[in-house]
Scaffold this active site. Structure first.
Site, PDB file in Angstrom:
ATOM      1  N   HIS A  59       0.838  -1.205   0.000  1.00 50.54           N
ATOM      2  CA  HIS A  59       0.000   0.000   0.000  1.00 50.54           C
ATOM      3  C   HIS A  59       0.872   1.255   0.000  1.00 50.54           C
ATOM      4  CE1 HIS A  59      -3.478   2.539   1.451  1.00 50.54           C
ATOM      5  NE2 HIS A  59      -2.456   3.257   1.914  1.00 50.54           N
ATOM      6  N   GLU A  60       1.824   1.307   0.934  1.00 52.76           N
ATOM      7  CA  GLU A  60       2.671   2.492   1.054  1.00 52.76           C
ATOM      8  C   GLU A  60       3.586   2.649  -0.158  1.00 52.76           C
ATOM      9  OE1 GLU A  60       2.011   4.657   3.190  1.00 52.76           O
ATOM     10  OE2 GLU A  60       0.655   3.419   4.385  1.00 52.76           O
TER      11      GLU A  60
END
Length: 434
Positions: free
Chosen positions: A24-25
């Site tokens: 996600h990051e």
């Protein structure tokens, strides 16, 4: 051995969760760097830093609590109306705004004036904030496809497992038939365990869902049924009768309560592993996304049930909200069961796919501090700037998302309380798999 497998299941889940967070990051990080925004930190987890390395102008690291992650971008919020980064105030609400603004500039270095997040065009900021949830969506789709098309989905198949001896209402045992009960159509027609139903009333059968629908709409009819038995096909004739049966949803799954009267043949299907096609997989994923949206909307109504599960020890409903602690326990429980390794792997993939889908849907809520809140702010800025251009008004400038920080703190507080409630319920009264 079961304890070791239980621990292994939990560890595998945690590894999958950490990868999902890092993935996600990475979406935020890669797009931020693509658009020239300086990112001082990329961290998986919260709390104390366990490990970190600096590469270029970014510190990459892992923190002690694996319940989230973040990247730190320079200049998330524009300066105040006076052009200053920070301006102290005695108002607690104003202090929240100014603290958030100051924090977004605390690692400002010479030359960063052109690498600030808020100076990028709104569409670029939307891409940066959307990239994180989108990575979760990509991972969810990949996991679901590997499950549906690769490992296969366990589901009812049009093969006879057991034959009912007589016609009785749904959920009634038929090992001893009541006096005067008529033989079931399947029993009278000579259907046997192991028979694979090839066609029903001339309709070629490819799934149990299709067969179930055909049977239910044929009460009172004499129907030819072609079965494959011992490698050869035979044609049987069954007189479909009416009976009280369970109501089913659009996927053919029984729905508790509200029985209906429909056509009845009288057999139980076998369960097999079915490899779905790409189109069938897409349909299945759409249904899961639809269910995820409705579950997200229903979360507030689940709070009383969570509370009663904690203080009243009420049985935990299977559709009860579950946090990472509960999901990890489920992963451990499945690995401790005496199941084929493929089924254990399939459940873990299903669990992680569902979590990634939930992360996508949750982060798209248009509320700060979620990604959807920043997306909404950028879209609003774009809308009012275009409106000003159309009506030949002065450019209103960047939308100051920092002014919404008091609301963000309230939202974050609600999320934290809800997460704590779910975590306690997962510990004292966890959702259990049968």
């Amino acid at each position: 051995m079961s304890t070791l497998m239980w621990v292994l299941g939990i560890l595998l889940f945690l590894v999958g969760l950490l990868f999902s967070i890092a993935w996600h990051e990475l979406g935020h990080l890669s797009t931020a760097k693509l658009f020239g925004i300086r990112v001082p930190q990329y961290m998986v987890g919260f709390g104390k830093t366990v490990w970190s390395r600096r590469k270029g102008d970014t510190e990459y690291g892992i923190k002690a609590i694996p319940l989230g992650g973040y990247i730190r971008m320079i200049g998330m919020f524009p300066p105040g109306a006076d052009g200053r980064i920070a301006k102290r105030s005695s108002s607690p609400w104003r202090s929240m705004i100014e603290d958030a603004r100051e924090a977004s500039y605390e690692e400002l270095q010479a030359g960063d004036e052109h690498r600030l997040f808020y100076t990028r065009k709104p569409w670029k900021r939307v891409i940066v904030m959307f990239a994180g949830p989108f990575m979760n969506l990509i991972l969810s789709v990949a996991l679901y496809l590997s499950w549906f098309m690769g490992i296969g989905l366990q589901m009812s198949v049009p093969t006879v497992s057991t034959v009912s001896q007589c016609v009785v209402p749904a959920a009634t045992a038929t090992d001893t038939c009541p006096t005067g009960a008529a033989p079931s159509p399947a029993n009278a027609a000579g259907l046997r365990a192991g028979d694979r139903i090839v066609s029903f009333d001339g309709d070629s059968i490819s799934s149990y869902k299709q067969l179930q629908a055909d049977i239910r709409k044929s009460p009172g009819r004499s129907v030819p049924i072609v079965v494959e038995r011992g490698g050869q096909q035979q044609t049987l004739t069954a007189n479909i009768t009416s009976n009280t049966v369970s109501r089913v949803d659009k996927d053919g799954r029984p729905v508790p309560g509200s029985p209906v009267t429909a056509g009845f043949l009288g057999f139980s299907p076998a369960v097999g592993v079915v490899h779905l096609s790409l189109g069938e997989s897409a349909s299945q994923m759409y249904d899961m996304a639809e269910h995820g949206v409705s579950s997200l909307a229903a979360l507030p109504g689940k709070i009383p049930g969570l509370w009663h599960a904690i203080v009243g020890h009420d049985p935990r409903p299977v559709d009860s909200p579950m946090g990472m602690v509960g999901a990890a326990r489920l992963g451990g429980d499945v690995f401790a069961m005496d199941l084929p390794a493929t089924q254990q792997l399939a459940f873990m993939i299903q669990l992680l796919a569902g979590i990634n889908l939930s992360l996508f849907l949750f982060n798209m809520l248009p509320l700060l501090p979620l990604d959807g809140g920043h997306i909404a702010g950028a879209l609003w800025e774009s809308l009012r700037r275009h409106a000003a251009r159309i009506f030949r008004r002065t450019d209103p400038g960047p939308f100051d998302v920092a002014k919404l920080m008091p609301v963000a703190y309230v939202v974050a507080g609600i999320f934290i309380c809800f997460t704590a409630l779910v975590m306690v319920a997962d510990v004292v009264n966890p959702v259990k798999i049968n």
